[in-house]
Motif scaffolding. Structure first.
Motif, short mmCIF file in Angstrom:
data_model
loop_
_atom_site.label_atom_id
_atom_site.label_comp_id
_atom_site.label_asym_id
_atom_site.label_seq_id
_atom_site.Cartn_x
_atom_site.Cartn_y
_atom_site.Cartn_z
N GLY A 194 -4.08 7.68 6.58
CA GLY A 194 -4.79 6.58 6.94
C GLY A 194 -3.81 5.41 6.62
N CYS A 195 -4.14 4.20 7.16
CA CYS A 195 -3.31 2.99 6.81
C CYS A 195 -4.07 1.90 6.23
N ALA A 196 -3.94 1.55 4.98
CA ALA A 196 -4.96 0.50 4.17
C ALA A 196 -4.37 -0.93 4.64
N ALA A 197 -3.27 -1.07 5.01
CA ALA A 197 -2.95 -2.28 5.66
C ALA A 197 -3.35 -2.91 6.91
N LEU A 198 -3.85 -1.88 7.70
CA LEU A 198 -4.57 -2.43 8.92
C LEU A 198 -5.86 -3.27 8.70
N GLU A 246 -1.12 2.29 15.68
CA GLU A 246 -2.43 2.32 15.03
C GLU A 246 -2.45 2.93 13.55
N HIS A 247 -1.12 3.41 13.53
CA HIS A 247 -0.83 4.50 12.41
C HIS A 247 0.01 3.62 11.14
N CYS A 248 0.77 2.65 11.39
CA CYS A 248 1.53 2.06 10.53
C CYS A 248 1.93 0.65 10.97
N VAL A 249 2.19 -0.42 10.43
CA VAL A 249 2.44 -1.63 10.70
C VAL A 249 3.47 -2.38 9.74
N ALA A 250 4.03 -1.39 8.88
CA ALA A 250 5.04 -1.88 7.97
C ALA A 250 6.32 -2.38 8.76
N TYR A 300 -3.80 4.06 -2.74
CA TYR A 300 -4.33 3.67 -1.36
C TYR A 300 -3.83 4.54 -0.32
N ALA A 301 -4.44 4.62 0.69
CA ALA A 301 -4.14 5.37 1.96
C ALA A 301 -2.97 4.82 2.62
N CYS A 302 -2.02 5.65 3.10
CA CYS A 302 -0.62 5.29 3.53
C CYS A 302 -0.12 6.50 4.29
N ASN A 303 -0.17 6.33 5.70
CA ASN A 303 0.39 7.32 6.55
C ASN A 303 1.86 7.65 6.38
N LYS A 304 2.40 6.60 6.07
CA LYS A 304 4.10 6.88 5.76
C LYS A 304 4.44 7.52 4.37
N TYR A 345 0.74 -1.33 0.01
CA TYR A 345 0.20 -0.13 -0.05
C TYR A 345 0.82 1.19 0.07
N PHE A 346 2.08 1.21 0.57
CA PHE A 346 2.84 2.40 0.58
C PHE A 346 3.30 2.49 -1.00
N ARG A 347 3.62 1.52 -1.49
CA ARG A 347 4.17 1.52 -3.01
C ARG A 347 2.90 1.81 -3.94
FE1 SF4 Z 1 1.53 2.58 4.71
FE2 SF4 Z 1 2.56 1.52 7.14
FE3 SF4 Z 1 -0.01 1.28 6.45
FE4 SF4 Z 1 1.91 0.19 4.78
S1 SF4 Z 1 1.53 -0.27 7.06
S2 SF4 Z 1 -0.14 1.20 4.34
S3 SF4 Z 1 3.53 1.67 4.97
S4 SF4 Z 1 0.98 3.40 6.99
#
Ligand code: SF4
Length: 327
Positions: A136-140, A154-158, A126-130, A120-122
């Motif tokens: 937002g964070c599409a991975a959650l 709750e903001h990122c789990v990459a 998609y939403a991506c806080n990083k 989702y970062f790449r």
């Molecule tokens: Fe972005 Fe981190 Fe969520 Fe991946 S896990 S979509 S890098 S915020």
């Protein structure tokens, strides 16, 4: 890809000044930066090529230990005689990463700064806080099989994707930098940040600060080290879980242990809990399992990645079995 200005740095001072002023990016091997520029994930308006700087040497330090220039290519570091003989875990980690072609280009400094492989970062759809803070964070709630079980928020789990950095974490490496305010030496554990509420900040570098070299301390005689990487296919694949260990065993007892994991943490993950469970204990299956459980005690699985917890434990146990045999 967005239009950008390209220039070549002739000195470290000039490179630092240029990037600090322009807000641009350093480029060396380009194996991460160019990909992400093509995807419009990163859009620097200025790119400063540092390949001409004198940062490409591997040197033994007078009191023992190794100094590795930031521009040393991953292949050269992996096949260096001293690295292979004294820091086997580092050579093995490097050779488990990417492909020969990429290792010939990728540099030590760049490898430390690799960006996550979170899908989702790449993908800018998609939403991506990083990538875009606050989006937002599409991975959650998405497909989070490759994501972290340690250090997430709750903001990122990459996860951090580097193998080399995991080995360097177990070797207690120090990162040396030069920035607008001068030089700094930062332990690798302090160099990386967990995401918290600012996942766009992955490390403590300030704008314009350049990694110049990495140092590794001398290891006690009799040290054994190994890297094990578990992944979906045997080559050209990132870790689902990996284990780097550096141990000393005497008379069947573990004297010293340095333990790090890859593929499971939001940064290369040092486990002092596992080290504590190992040091002073007999090298036995019971000790190994206790250490593995301690290492993953604070793990928080997501919907699709709970399997990583046992995978990481088994990687550590396998490495302990291998390095403590007949020691
Ligand atoms: Fe972005 Fe981190 Fe969520 Fe991946 S896990 S979509 S890098 S915020």
């Amino acid at each position: 890809m967005q239009v950008f200005r390209y220039s070549q740095a002739r000195t470290v001072d000039g490179a630092v000044e240029n990037v600090a002023r322009s807000g641009g990016a350093f480029i060396a091997g380009g194996t991460t930066l160019v990909d992400l520029m093509k995807l419009n994930v990163l859009q620097p308006t200025s790119v400063v090529d540092i390949n001409g700087l004198p940062l490409d040497r591997i040197e033994t330090l007078p009191g023992g230990g190794l100094r590795i220039g930031a521009l040393v290519r991953n292949s050269d570091l992996a096949w260096n005689d001293t690295v292979r003989q004294q820091y086997a875990v580092l050579s093995e980690a490097l050779l488990s990463g990417a492909s020969p072609q990429l290792r010939n280009m990728a540099t030590t400094g760049g490898n430390l700064l690799q960006k996550t492989r979170c899908y989702y970062f790449r993908d800018t759809n998609y939403a991506c806080n990083k990538r875009q803070p606050g989006s937002g964070c599409a991975a959650l709630d998405g497909f989070n099989r490759i994501h972290a079980v340690l250090g997430g928020s709750e903001h990122c789990v990459a996860t951090h994707p580097s193998d080399m950095a995991v080995a360097m974490m177990a070797l207690e490496a120090t990162v040396h930098t030069q920035g607008p305010k001068g030089e700094r030496a930062i332990t690798l554990d302090d160099f990386y940040l967990v995401p918290g509420s600012t996942p766009d900040r992955e490390n403590v570098l300030v704008p314009g600060e350049l990694i110049t070299h990495v140092t590794l301390p001398a290891l006690p005689s009799g040290t054994r080290s190994v890297y094990l990487k578990l992944r979906d296919r045997q080559q050209y694949e990132f870790a689902l879980a990996s284990s780097a260990i550096v141990v000393n065993v005497n008379g069947g007892s573990i004297q010293r242990a340095r333990i790090a994991f890859g593929g499971v943490g939001t940064k290369p993950w040092r486990s002092r809990e596992a080290e504590k469970a190992l040091e002073g204990q007999p090298a036995s299956p019971e000790t190994f399992r206790r250490a593995a459980d301690a290492a993953m005690a604070s793990a928080k699985p997501l919907k699709y990645n709970a399997f990583k917890i046992e995978l990481a434990k088994r990687a550590l146990i396998r490495n302990l079995e291998q390095t403590t045999q007949a020691a």
